[in-house]
Design an enzyme around this catalytic site. Structure first.
Site, PDB file in Angstrom:
ATOM      1  CG  ASP A  90       0.134  25.595  -5.166  1.00  0.00           C
ATOM      2  OD1 ASP A  90      -0.388  26.204  -6.018  1.00  0.00           O
ATOM      3  OD2 ASP A  90      -0.645  25.128  -4.292  1.00  0.00           O
ATOM      4  CE  LYS A  91      -2.429  31.558  -7.528  1.00  0.00           C
ATOM      5  NZ  LYS A  91      -3.721  32.528  -7.782  1.00  0.00           N
ATOM      6  CG  HIS A  92      -3.236  30.551  -1.147  1.00  0.00           C
ATOM      7  ND1 HIS A  92      -4.303  29.717  -0.780  1.00  0.00           N
ATOM      8  CD2 HIS A  92      -3.582  31.476  -0.190  1.00  0.00           C
ATOM      9  CE1 HIS A  92      -5.363  29.878  -0.313  1.00  0.00           C
ATOM     10  NE2 HIS A  92      -4.954  31.061   0.208  1.00  0.00           N
ATOM     11  CB  SER A  93      -5.048  34.115  -4.912  1.00  0.00           C
ATOM     12  OG  SER A  93      -5.746  35.284  -4.946  1.00  0.00           O
ATOM     13  CB  THR A 130      -9.590  27.901  -8.351  1.00  0.00           C
ATOM     14  OG1 THR A 130      -8.889  29.050  -8.120  1.00  0.00           O
ATOM     15  CG2 THR A 130      -8.712  27.214  -9.655  1.00  0.00           C
ATOM     16  NE  ARG A 178      -9.735  31.462  12.038  1.00  0.00           N
ATOM     17  CZ  ARG A 178      -9.118  31.594  11.025  1.00  0.00           C
ATOM     18  NH1 ARG A 178      -8.678  30.389  10.288  1.00  0.00           N
ATOM     19  NH2 ARG A 178      -8.825  32.697  10.296  1.00  0.00           N
ATOM     20  CB  SER A 193      -5.916  28.842   8.227  1.00  0.00           C
ATOM     21  OG  SER A 193      -7.021  28.790   7.111  1.00  0.00           O
ATOM     22  CE  LYS A 197      -6.446  26.227   3.805  1.00  0.00           C
ATOM     23  NZ  LYS A 197      -7.930  26.894   4.130  1.00  0.00           N
ATOM     24  CE  LYS A 198      -2.347  27.069  -1.599  1.00  0.00           C
ATOM     25  NZ  LYS A 198      -2.602  26.399  -3.141  1.00  0.00           N
TER      26      LYS A 198
END
Ligand code: URA
Length: 448
Positions: A90-93, A130, A178, A193, A197-198
């Site tokens: 996966d990718k996370h931005s 997204t 937070r 954080s 999740k990832k």
């Protein structure tokens, strides 16, 4: 303290407050307390504030990330028939304005042999999400069951869904606290954080797109790099090979910002890649190549980048995107009837340049906030977004414009909203008589 019998959250907070080191076993107990509610909001906020000021050691950061990952389900892909070495990636931005990369990236990677179980977020502040973009497609279900999610990943190659309560639930509560206690901007807390999740998606590899510049979430380039390095370190320590790209968010990414308008740009990108925005193309293909190489779906970056470009040019990625949309409840004829399905707001007006020159810079955050003010984003996590508003034909740094040419087109619900957006967007874009130096979109790659 973990040996002392009863766990007292306040003792752990005190240790951290006084500059001491907290043990993994205590971090696990604290996180369990966040999940089951036995640790109070006040204690969570106090711990967040001590970490905000005192930071965390690498071991503490890794322990927090893993405890948060394990606070809910961790997807076991072998249960769904995936081989132990299947390229699940996966990718996370970290988020930006006009960042629709996930929408084309997941299908490209799937078309080249990767499996992409993508868990995405909603827009917050000036950044788009997204999930909000996908929800402009009628019928698209962002919350299938985990079994259905896995089935789509297996049969289509990718699925983009929202965060469910079953994955990393501790982060949901921790982040919420937070958010209202001025403790979001802490590198170890952001790392834990994002990664909790990832990693709960059971990934074999991860690529991070960490944005820097005027539209980025991190307020300085130095901090963006620090975050990227920390995420790579913690993810690798958790046995998930990770590469981070530092990418430029000093201008809107691509030519649109909003929700349905970004789905239009995605469809055009997939069906007519030769006409696509060059920066959007570069960052998408670079991220795809890293995902394919790191996960082992392709032998190396160069081969992977060529394969990704061919899959896109030959329409393979467009086929995967259409299948994914249909599998998640969206229309099977989205491409043919996109104007029927993706409804744009009725008032359409240009943001005129007013003088001739070259686009020399943008306050990208202000442009993102103009989209939010139109109704296309949210400042409160529970607010609804208007999928039909936004910006199209957004100029890019280096473009030459004449006085009577548009810098962007505004889609608004009424004239007053359109005029306000025109004013904000015009004020956010600088024009100079000479062309600025061009800068690469990918500034640095960390973890190769
Ligand atoms: N995004 C996240 O998911 N978590 C953070 O802490 C910050 C940004």
């Amino acid at each position: 303290m973990s040996d002392a019998g009863v766990f007292l959250p306040q003792e752990m907070i005190r240790t951290k407050r006084d500059g001491g080191t907290i043990e993994a076993a205590d971090i696990q107990k604290f996180v369990a307390g966040i999940t089951d509610g036995s640790v109070t909001d006040g204690q969570v906020a106090a711990l967040a504030m001590t970490i905000f000021f005192n930071g965390m050691t690498p071991d503490e950061g890794a322990a927090l990330t893993l405890a948060m990952r394990d606070s809910g389900d961790v997807i076991d892909w072998s249960k769904y028939g995936f081989a132990a070495d299947a390229p699940i990636v996966d990718k996370h931005s970290t988020g930006g304005v006009g960042d629709k990369v996930s929408l084309m990236l997941a299908p490209i990677v799937a078309a080249c042999g990767g499996f992409v179980p993508m868990i995405s977020g909603r827009g917050l502040g000036h950044t788009g999400g997204t999930l909000d973009k996908l929800e402009s497609i009628p019928g698209y279900d962002p919350y299938p069951s985990i079994d259905r999610f896995a089935e789509i990943v297996k049969t289509v190659g990718c699925s983009i869904i929202g965060q469910t309560g079953d994955l990393a639930p501790a982060d949901k509560r921790f982040y919420g606290i937070r958010d209202v206690t001025a403790t979001v901007e802490s590198i170890p807390l952001i790392t834990a954080s994002i990664l909790s999740k990832k990693l709960s998606a059971g990934l074999r590899a991860l690529v991070m797109d960490v944005k820097f510049g005027s539209g980025a979430f991190m307020d300085s380039d130095k901090k963006a790099e620090e975050l990227a390095r920390n995420i790579v370190r913690v993810a690798n320590a958790a046995d998930v090979p990770t590469t981070a790209l530092l990418t430029d968010m000093n201008q809107v990414l691509g030519r649109t910002a909003g929700n349905a308008v970004e789905i239009f740009e995605t469809i055009d990108f997939l069906l007519e890649p030769r006409q696509a925005d060059k920066r959007l193309m570069t960052v998408t293909l670079d991220l795809a190549a890293h995902m394919l190489a790191l996960s082992g779906a392709q032998p190396n970056f160069d081969v992977a980048r060529d394969k990704a470009a061919v899959a896109l040019m030959k329409g393979k990625a467009a086929e995967v995107f259409a299948k994914m949309v249909a599998a998640q409840g969206g229309p099977a004829d989205l491409y043919e009837k996109k104007h029927d399905y993706l409804k744009l707001a009725p008032v359409v007006k240009p943001v005129l340049a007013g003088k001739a020159g070259f686009i020399s810079g943008m306050d990208t955050r202000a442009i993102g906030m103009a989209v939010v003010a139109l109704g296309g984003g949210r400042t409160d996590p529970s607010a609804k977004v208007d999928h039909g508003v936004g910006l199209t034909e957004v100029c890019q740094v280096g473009d030459r414009v004449e006085a009577d040419e548009p810098l962007a087109m505004v889609y608004a619900r009424d004239d007053a909203a359109a005029e306000a957006a025109i004013k904000s967007v015009r004020a956010a874009i600088d024009l100079k008589p000479v062309a600025p130096e061009s800068k690469p979109i990918v500034a640095l790659t960390i973890g190769e």
